[in-house]
Design a protein around this motif. Structure first.
Motif, short mmCIF file in Angstrom:
data_model
loop_
_atom_site.label_atom_id
_atom_site.label_comp_id
_atom_site.label_asym_id
_atom_site.label_seq_id
_atom_site.Cartn_x
_atom_site.Cartn_y
_atom_site.Cartn_z
N LYS A 103 32.09 -18.16 -32.04
CA LYS A 103 31.04 -19.16 -31.80
C LYS A 103 30.19 -18.72 -30.61
O LYS A 103 30.62 -18.85 -29.46
CB LYS A 103 31.67 -20.51 -31.51
CG LYS A 103 32.58 -20.97 -32.62
CD LYS A 103 31.87 -21.93 -33.51
CE LYS A 103 32.55 -22.00 -34.84
NZ LYS A 103 32.48 -23.28 -35.46
N HIS A 104 29.03 -18.23 -30.92
CA HIS A 104 28.20 -17.65 -29.89
C HIS A 104 27.88 -18.64 -28.77
O HIS A 104 28.01 -18.32 -27.59
CB HIS A 104 26.91 -17.11 -30.52
CG HIS A 104 25.99 -16.52 -29.52
ND1 HIS A 104 26.20 -15.27 -28.98
CD2 HIS A 104 24.88 -17.01 -28.93
CE1 HIS A 104 25.25 -15.03 -28.11
NE2 HIS A 104 24.44 -16.06 -28.06
N ASN A 105 27.45 -19.83 -29.15
CA ASN A 105 27.04 -20.81 -28.14
C ASN A 105 28.18 -21.17 -27.19
O ASN A 105 27.99 -21.31 -25.99
CB ASN A 105 26.53 -22.09 -28.81
CG ASN A 105 25.26 -21.83 -29.59
OD1 ASN A 105 24.66 -20.77 -29.47
ND2 ASN A 105 24.87 -22.79 -30.40
N GLN A 117 28.80 -18.48 -24.79
CA GLN A 117 27.78 -18.51 -23.74
C GLN A 117 28.14 -19.55 -22.68
O GLN A 117 27.91 -19.36 -21.50
CB GLN A 117 26.40 -18.81 -24.34
CG GLN A 117 25.80 -17.66 -25.12
CD GLN A 117 25.80 -16.37 -24.31
OE1 GLN A 117 26.51 -15.43 -24.61
NE2 GLN A 117 25.01 -16.34 -23.24
N GLU A 118 28.73 -20.66 -23.14
CA GLU A 118 29.16 -21.70 -22.22
C GLU A 118 30.21 -21.14 -21.26
O GLU A 118 30.21 -21.43 -20.06
CB GLU A 118 29.72 -22.88 -23.01
CG GLU A 118 30.15 -24.04 -22.14
CD GLU A 118 30.94 -25.07 -22.93
OE1 GLU A 118 30.30 -25.97 -23.48
OE2 GLU A 118 32.18 -24.97 -22.99
N PRO A 154 24.58 -23.42 -37.72
CA PRO A 154 24.11 -22.15 -37.16
C PRO A 154 23.55 -21.26 -38.25
O PRO A 154 24.17 -21.10 -39.30
CB PRO A 154 25.37 -21.54 -36.56
CG PRO A 154 26.32 -22.66 -36.41
CD PRO A 154 25.97 -23.68 -37.44
N GLU A 207 21.59 -14.97 -32.55
CA GLU A 207 20.76 -15.37 -31.39
C GLU A 207 19.29 -15.11 -31.68
O GLU A 207 18.41 -15.87 -31.29
CB GLU A 207 21.10 -14.58 -30.12
CG GLU A 207 22.52 -14.48 -29.68
CD GLU A 207 23.24 -13.36 -30.37
OE1 GLU A 207 23.24 -12.25 -29.84
OE2 GLU A 207 23.79 -13.59 -31.45
N GLU A 233 17.99 -17.58 -34.33
CA GLU A 233 18.08 -18.90 -33.74
C GLU A 233 17.04 -19.03 -32.63
O GLU A 233 16.36 -20.03 -32.49
CB GLU A 233 19.48 -19.11 -33.17
CG GLU A 233 19.93 -20.52 -33.17
CD GLU A 233 20.96 -20.77 -34.28
OE1 GLU A 233 21.17 -21.93 -34.58
OE2 GLU A 233 21.54 -19.82 -34.84
#
Lengths: 301, 440
Positions: A196-198, A201-202, B343, B364, B367
């Motif tokens: 999970k990219h987001n 990033q967190e 996503p 990314e 998005e």
């Protein structure tokens, strides 16, 4: 290492004692190799690592003129140890920093919060003044869970309201650690899948907060890995290492799942040393990882 | 989650495809690769052995020669065997007198509590009245966790003090369900190891007292070789009626699903695919098998689109496209609908053949582009959105400043939009296309 020995006894009985049977008093045949491969696979060593081990063992057998199966035992032990010792654990409970920071990371349900409670006690026993940061602001009641452990350990837990930015809680916790003159801050982060990219990033953001507020922090970034996991544990370790860097791993739930075979790949392929193993639900169910003993134990009758 | 495996099988079959006739030796080469892939996917080695034996019998012989290419034939056989092994996706059996009891069991950290909430939400959407029961008195704050989830979803949670034995809590919950006219009771039991005799005896007790019609094993998709022992032990002690695979949204190849299904014979009923309460899907063996073989998962994509796309909004947009009145406001609406589907990277992965491409196309990037486009349009006034021709140099500078981009980016967006508009005009003047679009 007595209790780790107990823990691993199941591994021995179900898998590695059968390695001994396989490597018993007979000549090496094709079946010996097949049996050996099967046993390593069953311990979650993984197909690629297993193949590599078998190939090297075959070469050694040929080079050294080993014909009896039981002579392979020592050779296999050496190979397995070499994998674990390729990146030995260097962990110390002591630190001369004003404030040492440990960031705990891992996928959902791997056992981060429980491992923190266990670590917390180990550090506290060694005279460290520990503070916990509840930076899992996502999962329902994750903060409450850490607080219960904090109370049991007699350690303060810095929290924020649910759904607040975990970076903010981390910042508050660092400030509180300075104010209360704590010398160790352990940051509990929310479980997240490494894909999970987001969310990754967190995690980077939390790390940035630590870097900005404490010199050279985080000093340890420990990934918590469920020993019942199969080959995906490697992908997890890789994903987290790429995002925030990983200094060591804790292998949890080694009490019921006589596996841990994934440890060989994590250490040798990714260069991440295993620092501790979690062996149960109780607060004392944690042990420093001893590669030598780990392999020896696997072979003990 | 099965992408890794599908890539490997694809590589094997690519090689096969270049050969002429499939010999026994060819099959064995292919199956060796399939074996490696399945093992790396954490399918239990015994299950792999049986699976390959079945494929081999079918692959060597007449069936192979009948088909167009040997590679296709083997893909089909592996696919069919995967389908057979995965079995039909099971439905919950909740018929009979209320309240019906669903007991969730599994190891620590497999996702029982989150799944309990998801299942309750799903059942409520289906018109049932569920009661969640916090029967995990061991893990600190497990009860609080279920209570909080219940509050978030407005679903009633039955909880008692952590000092009350779980079997008693569950029994009390049944009584409460009868009094409160709840028709489904979901028991969230504590995580336990299958070899922990005392804890296993506890769920046997719960089972005897509550007579669940469904006993579901909640299993982590990342589970390794141990999966067979876990599933087997729970099945023997409490009699499973189904499996729910969790954390499927990761990249675990999920061989555990195949293993557990093979050893218990009970169907996989649901997949848990994310942390949000609605990230929960029925299990479709054909989709999963197709995904393993790199055929994409179009069905899931279409269903996602159907759920998330507001039908009226879509019709209105289609209508406007027809009459070539499509403006930037419609465009923004479309963009936001797509965003709701999740996503973009996940969506792209479901498109057949995209597995290979999506590696170079980072989520990314797409998005980020979508976000920027949204920001630019959001910085325009309503009049500007309806008539982009209003945008003169000064207005463009304002929009660029407002959305944090260069004027160049604004121009680029407008150029693309104009091209799209021209295309739509051409489309809408084609009578056959008009009819096709009007018949959704």
């Amino acid at each position: 290492m007595a209790s780790l020995r107990d823990t691993l006894s199941r591994t021995r009985n179900s898998v590695f004692s059968r390695i001994q049977t396989a490597l018993g008093q007979s000549d090496i045949t094709d079946e010996t190799w097949e049996e050996l491969e099967m046993l390593l696979l069953q311990a979650d060593v993984g197909a690629t690592t297993t193949e590599g081990l078998i190939t090297r063992l075959r070469e050694r057998a040929r080079a050294d003129g080993i014909v009896r199966a039981d002579a392979l035992r020592g050779a296999l032990k050496r190979e397995l140890k070499a994998l674990l010792l390729s990146h030995p654990a260097t962990h110390s409970f002591a630190s001369n920093r004003m404030l040492e920071v440990i960031m705990m990371i891992g996928v959902n349900g791997s056992g981060k919060t429980t491992s923190i409670a266990k670590l917390c006690k180990l550090y506290k026993q060694r005279g460290r003044k520990v503070l916990l940061a509840a930076a899992d602001t996502f999962r329902a009641a994750a903060v409450d869970q850490l607080q219960v452990w904090g109370e049991r350990n007699g350690v303060d837990v810095i929290t924020g309201p649910q759904a607040v930015d975990p970076g903010a809680v981390t910042h508050d916790a660092v400030m509180a650690a300075f104010a209360r003159k704590a010398d160790l801050l352990i940051v509990d982060t929310a479980g997240r899948l490494h894909t999970k990219h987001n969310l990754m990033q967190e995690l980077v953001k939390i790390k940035n907060v630590l870097q900005r507020t404490v010199h050279e922090a985080p000093h340890q970034t420990l990934i918590v890995i469920d020993a019942a996991n199969g080959q995906n544990a490697i992908a997890q370790a890789k994903g987290f290492a790429q995002a925030v860097g990983v200094t060591g791993a804790i292998l949890t739930k080694l009490d019921g799942t006589p596996k841990g075979g994934v440890a060989f790949s994590i250490v040798s392929d990714l260069g991440i040393p295993i620092l501790f193993v979690g062996t149960g639900e109780k607060i004392d169910d944690i042990e420093p990882f001893d590669a030598d003993a780990f392999v020896e134990d696997l072979f003990e009758a | 989650m099965f992408e890794g495996l599908s890539e490997k099988l694809q590589a094997v079959f690519d090689r096969l495809g270049r050969r002429g006739v499939l010999s026994e030796a060819d099959v064995d080469v292919a199956l060796r690769e399939v074996r490696l892939a399945l093992l790396e996917a954490d399918v239990n080695f015994k299950v792999v052995k049986d699976f390959l034996a079945r494929v081999r019998v079918r692959a060597i012989g007449a069936e192979v020669h009948k088909s167009l290419t040997p590679g296709q034939a083997v893909i089909k056989i592996v696919h069919d065997e995967l389908l057979t092994t995965l079995g039909e996706g099971g439905k919950l059996d909740l018929g009979g007198p209320a309240p019906r009891v669903v007991m969730l069991v599994g190891l620590q950290g497999s996702g029982k509590t989150t799944t309990a909430a998801k299942l309750a939400l799903r059942l409520r959407s289906a018109g049932r009245k569920p009661l969640l029961v916090a029967a995990d008195t061991y893990r600190p704050a497990a009860i609080t966790q279920l209570e909080q989830l219940g509050r978030q979803l407005s679903i009633t949670v039955h909880s008692e003090s952590a000092s009350v034995p779980p079997p008693v809590i569950c029994q009390n919950a049944i009584t409460r369900a009868i009094q409160g006219a709840f028709d489904v009771v979901i028991l969230d039991t504590a995580g336990r190891l299958q070899i922990d005799d005392k804890m296993m005896a506890e769920i046997e007790d719960v089972r005897q007292r509550t007579k669940p019609c469904e006993t579901l094993l909640i299993a982590d998709a990342m589970t390794g070789q141990e999966a067979v022992n876990i599933a087997d032990a729970f099945n023997k002690r409490v009699g499973l009626t189904g499996l729910i695979l969790t954390k499927v949204d990761g990249d675990a190849r999920g061989g555990a699903a195949i293993s557990m299904r093979a050893v218990t014979g009970v169907p996989i009923k649901f997949l848990a695919t994310g942390e949000k309460p609605d990230a929960f899907e029925p299990f479709h063996p054909d989709r999963l098998a197709s995904r393993i073989l790199g055929m994409g998962d179009v069905m899931t994509l279409i269903e996602k689109a159907q759920v998330e796309f507001d039908e009226k909004e879509t019709l209105r947009t289609a209508e406007r496209m027809m009459t070539a009145k499509f403006d930037l406001e419609d465009f923004l609406g479309q963009l936001r609908q797509i965003k709701k589907m999740g996503p973009i990277g996940d969506l792209l992965k479901m498109i057949p053949g995209f597995n290979q491409i999506s590696k170079d196309l980072t989520p990314e990037m797409t998005e980020g582009q979508m976000k920027r486009t949204e920001a630019i349009i959001s910085s325009m006034t309503r009049d500007e959105r309806r008539d982009p021709n209003l945008l003169n140099a000064s207005r463009k500078r304002r929009v660029a400043r407002g959305s944090g981009v260069d004027v160049q980016d604004v121009n680029e967006l407008l150029k693309q939009f104009k091209q799209a508009q021209t295309m739509m005009k051409q489309l809408s003047s084609n009578p056959r296309l008009r009819n096709m679009l009007k018949r959704p």
